[in-house]
Design a protein around this motif. Structure first.
Motif: not given
Length: 67
Positions: A24, A26, A29
């Motif tokens: 991921e 981000d 997140r």
């Protein structure tokens, strides 16, 4: 926020856990999804922030599942 080495150390104290590698970009997140996976399972969860980091972790740690 956890770093990759900290993520690699997260696992249960019992038998060796299966490993999930979460990729991921981000960071917020990624931390959120990692915490959800840790709360709901007995898996060791690794977090890679990009594909190059993921390939490195796949090569050396051989996760059981890639998300």
């Amino acid at each position: 926020m956890c770093t990759q080495p900290q993520q690699a150390m997260m696992q249960t104290a019992t038998a060796p856990a299966k490993t999930i590698l979460l990729v991921e970009e981000d960071p917020e997140r990624g931390d959120f999804l990692t915490s959800l996976l840790l709360e709901k399972s007995a898996y060791r969860v690794l977090l890679a922030s990009n594909s190059l980091a993921a390939l490195h972790l796949i090569r050396y740690l051989k996760p059981d599942l890639l998300i």
